[in-house]
Design a protein around this motif. Structure first.
Motif, short mmCIF file in Angstrom:
data_model
loop_
_atom_site.label_atom_id
_atom_site.label_comp_id
_atom_site.label_asym_id
_atom_site.label_seq_id
_atom_site.Cartn_x
_atom_site.Cartn_y
_atom_site.Cartn_z
N PHE A 9 0.81 -1.22 0.00
CA PHE A 9 0.00 0.00 0.00
C PHE A 9 0.85 1.29 0.00
O PHE A 9 0.51 2.23 -0.71
CB PHE A 9 -1.06 -0.05 1.11
CG PHE A 9 -2.06 -1.15 0.85
CD1 PHE A 9 -2.97 -1.02 -0.19
CD2 PHE A 9 -2.05 -2.33 1.57
CE1 PHE A 9 -3.87 -2.03 -0.49
CE2 PHE A 9 -2.94 -3.36 1.28
CZ PHE A 9 -3.86 -3.21 0.25
N GLY B 246 -8.28 1.89 -3.83
CA GLY B 246 -7.13 1.03 -3.59
C GLY B 246 -7.20 0.43 -2.20
O GLY B 246 -7.93 -0.54 -1.97
N ILE B 247 -6.49 1.02 -1.25
CA ILE B 247 -6.48 0.45 0.10
C ILE B 247 -7.90 0.46 0.67
O ILE B 247 -8.68 1.38 0.41
CB ILE B 247 -5.51 1.23 1.03
CG1 ILE B 247 -5.36 0.50 2.36
CG2 ILE B 247 -5.96 2.68 1.23
CD1 ILE B 247 -4.18 0.96 3.20
N GLY B 248 -8.23 -0.59 1.38
CA GLY B 248 -9.56 -0.69 1.97
C GLY B 248 -9.65 0.17 3.22
O GLY B 248 -9.57 -0.34 4.33
N LYS C 179 -3.90 -6.45 11.95
CA LYS C 179 -2.63 -6.50 11.22
C LYS C 179 -1.51 -6.79 12.22
O LYS C 179 -0.68 -7.68 12.00
CB LYS C 179 -2.41 -5.16 10.53
CG LYS C 179 -1.14 -5.02 9.74
CD LYS C 179 -1.24 -3.74 8.94
CE LYS C 179 0.05 -3.17 8.49
NZ LYS C 179 -0.17 -1.94 7.70
N TYR D 264 -3.20 -11.66 1.69
CA TYR D 264 -2.97 -10.38 2.39
C TYR D 264 -1.47 -10.35 2.72
O TYR D 264 -0.97 -11.24 3.42
CB TYR D 264 -3.83 -10.39 3.65
CG TYR D 264 -3.72 -9.19 4.56
CD1 TYR D 264 -3.67 -7.89 4.06
CD2 TYR D 264 -3.71 -9.36 5.95
CE1 TYR D 264 -3.60 -6.81 4.92
CE2 TYR D 264 -3.64 -8.27 6.81
CZ TYR D 264 -3.58 -7.00 6.29
OH TYR D 264 -3.50 -5.92 7.13
N ASN E 152 -9.66 -11.36 1.60
CA ASN E 152 -8.91 -10.23 1.07
C ASN E 152 -7.72 -10.84 0.34
O ASN E 152 -6.94 -11.56 0.98
CB ASN E 152 -8.42 -9.34 2.23
CG ASN E 152 -7.65 -8.13 1.74
OD1 ASN E 152 -7.65 -7.84 0.55
ND2 ASN E 152 -6.99 -7.45 2.65
N TYR F 226 -13.48 -9.30 7.77
CA TYR F 226 -14.58 -8.80 6.92
C TYR F 226 -15.88 -9.55 7.15
O TYR F 226 -16.79 -9.49 6.32
CB TYR F 226 -14.15 -8.88 5.44
CG TYR F 226 -12.91 -8.03 5.17
CD1 TYR F 226 -13.02 -6.66 4.95
CD2 TYR F 226 -11.64 -8.58 5.20
CE1 TYR F 226 -11.91 -5.87 4.74
CE2 TYR F 226 -10.51 -7.80 5.00
CZ TYR F 226 -10.66 -6.44 4.77
OH TYR F 226 -9.54 -5.66 4.57
N LYS G 144 -13.18 -2.22 9.48
CA LYS G 144 -14.00 -2.06 8.29
C LYS G 144 -15.47 -2.13 8.63
O LYS G 144 -16.29 -1.51 7.97
CB LYS G 144 -13.65 -3.14 7.24
CG LYS G 144 -12.16 -3.35 7.03
CD LYS G 144 -11.45 -2.11 6.50
CE LYS G 144 -9.97 -2.14 6.76
NZ LYS G 144 -9.17 -3.05 5.97
N TYR H 215 -14.73 -6.14 -1.34
CA TYR H 215 -13.74 -6.12 -2.41
C TYR H 215 -14.27 -6.81 -3.66
O TYR H 215 -14.90 -7.88 -3.56
CB TYR H 215 -12.45 -6.82 -1.97
CG TYR H 215 -11.74 -6.10 -0.84
CD1 TYR H 215 -11.42 -4.75 -0.94
CD2 TYR H 215 -11.40 -6.77 0.33
CE1 TYR H 215 -10.79 -4.08 0.10
CE2 TYR H 215 -10.76 -6.13 1.37
CZ TYR H 215 -10.46 -4.78 1.25
OH TYR H 215 -9.84 -4.11 2.28
N ARG I 77 -7.76 -5.52 -7.80
CA ARG I 77 -8.77 -5.40 -6.74
C ARG I 77 -9.31 -3.98 -6.67
O ARG I 77 -8.54 -3.01 -6.72
CB ARG I 77 -8.14 -5.76 -5.39
CG ARG I 77 -9.18 -5.94 -4.28
CD ARG I 77 -8.55 -6.03 -2.91
NE ARG I 77 -8.19 -4.70 -2.42
CZ ARG I 77 -7.71 -4.45 -1.20
NH1 ARG I 77 -7.54 -5.45 -0.36
NH2 ARG I 77 -7.41 -3.22 -0.84
C1 MLT Z 1 -6.46 -3.64 2.47
O1 MLT Z 1 -6.73 -2.73 1.69
O2 MLT Z 1 -6.14 -4.77 2.08
C2 MLT Z 1 -6.54 -3.37 3.92
O3 MLT Z 1 -6.98 -2.08 4.17
C3 MLT Z 1 -5.27 -3.56 4.56
C4 MLT Z 1 -5.41 -3.67 6.03
O4 MLT Z 1 -6.49 -3.86 6.57
O5 MLT Z 1 -4.37 -3.60 6.67
#
Ligand code: MLT
Length: 409
Positions: A17, A40-42, A109, A132, A187, A218, A249, A347, A388
């Motif tokens: 990221f 992009g990034i979640g 994480k 991931y 993911n 998720y 999330k 996603y 993604r």
């Molecule tokens: C992602 O986009 O894969 C996540 O935001 C990464 C994360 O949760 O660390």
């Protein structure tokens, strides 16, 4: 001179990221007029709902009054939150998890990386590819892998590919492994696992005396009633699985930071001499030595996720992101693209048009449409040729992104 941990030298480039961020920043500085939309990034975009904000404010006020002020809390989390989690996330779904098996933390994480400390160095580790990146990189940092191949696969790690060809269902390994990372809803692919599929993993783990590291960050996005939310819904899982959960999330906590990890007291692993010991005691030891707990106001805010007012408000935000995912999925399908995920997950995983390399498609999308996504190859060799898109954005931006996609294709 002090020596570095040379395992870090094996890591491929930067973390995914930040690398995306670097390319986007460069593009924006060269094209300041461009209105870039980031899928992009979640990372969540919607503000915290009122019931959660009220709980946060109330707890902050308590900290300013002598009689309700709190210093260090229990490292494992306050009982009020652990009880709410056990009742709502597990017992309500028929999964037996006790409050004292829940360790509240500041993120999945960190937990999914830190958990490696309680496992021996020579465990054989399996990951699903695409993956991931944290699962892989933390094992590299911990010295559990050899160097990476040109395709980005590290020696000693066992990669289990999932692609459209196998319906994104990972094959049970035909060799022994000790630790297996599973992430559902997945993911990056946005796909889910059925009860029968998870049962096969639990049976494998019991047979091989392996441990499943189950990332359910998720789970709140699951809409299909047949899909399990927790590995502990699967008979036998309490003997073979650790589960990671996050409020990031599902309830907009990426900035606030709160998550939890479940280590059942029935989960054992062995010493070199074959003595079986509970992992709960080891993780408790690690957690209490290296962590001082999540702040009291944040835990009160997390508790409000489970309150009568909080539940529908949190659900409304999840539904909002799921509708975004539907718009992306259906929009791209309507343009003739091959798309996966996005039904029980935030996603959408798509095949790049004309099988373009993932990073080439990333650059083209950024240059031509001012859109940011995540290149599939950043998640592993089997992600090459995929891309993604995240559903975390405003409705207006998601709709505009579909308009730009259509123009570009
Ligand atoms: C992602 O986009 O894969 C996540 O935001 C990464 C994360 O949760 O660390």
């Amino acid at each position: 001179m002090a020596r570095i941990n040379e395992d870090y030298q094996k890591l491929k480039a930067g973390y995914l990221f930040p690398e995306i961020g670097r390319r986007v920043t460069k593009f924006c500085s060269e094209h300041p007029e461009a209105k870039v939309i980031r899928l992009g990034i979640g990372d969540v975009t919607e503000p915290l709902p009122p019931a959660l904000i009220a709980a946060l404010h109330k707890a902050v006020d308590e900290m300013g009054v002598r009689s309700s002020f709190r210093g260090y809390g229990p490292e494992q989390g306050y009982d009020f939150l652990r009880q709410a989690i056990a009742d709502n996330d597990f017992k309500a779904r028929g999964a037996a998890v006790e409050p004292d098996e829940i360790f509240v933390s500041d993120g999945s994480k960190c937990d999914s990386g830190n958990i490696l400390e309680i496992f021996g160095q020579d465990n054989i580790v399996a990951v699903i590819d695409p993956v991931y990146p944290v699962y892989v990189d933390t094992n590299v940092m911990a010295g559990r892998t050899g160097p990476a191949s040109d395709a980005g696969r590290y020696e000693k790690l066992v990669y289990i590919p999932v692609t459209a060809e196998n319906g994104f269902v990972p094959a049970i390994p035909d060799q022994h492994v000790d630790l297996i990372y599973l992430c559902y809803p997945n993911n990056p692919t946005g796909m889910t696992a059925t009860k029968a599929e998870l049962q096969r993993w639990v049976d494998y783990a019991r047979r091989e005396q392996a441990i499943i590291l189950y990332d359910a960050a998720y789970e709140r996005f699951i809409t299909d009633p047949e899909i399990p939310h927790s590995i502990y819904e699967i008979p036998g899982a309490r003997e073979v699985a650790i589960e990671f959960r996050s409020f990031s999330k599902t309830a907009g906590f990426t900035g606030l930071r709160c998550a939890f990890t479940v280590v059942p007291k029935t989960l054992m692993a062995s010493t070199a001499t074959g003595e079986k010991l509970p992992l709960h005691a080891l993780w408790n030891r690690r957690h209490t030595t290296k962590f001082n707990g999540v702040s009291y106001p944040v835990q009160r805010c997390a508790e409000a996720i489970y309150s009568a007012e909080g539940k529908p408000q949190v659900q409304a935000i999840v539904d909002f992101y799921l509708e975004n995912a539907r718009i992306v999925r259906e929009g791209l399908k309507g343009m003739g693209m091959e798309v996966y995920g996005g039904v029980n997950a935030p996603y959408v995983w798509l095949k790049t048009p004309g099988n373009q390399p993932s990073w080439a498609f990333f650059d083209r999308l950024l240059q031509d449409a001012h859109l940011v996504g995540t290149p599939g190859s950043g998640f592993g060799a089997s992600g090459e040729g995929y891309f993604r898109l995240s559903a975390f954005n405003s409705r207006a931006n998601v709709e505009e992104a579909m308009v730009r996609f259509r123009k570009m294709l």
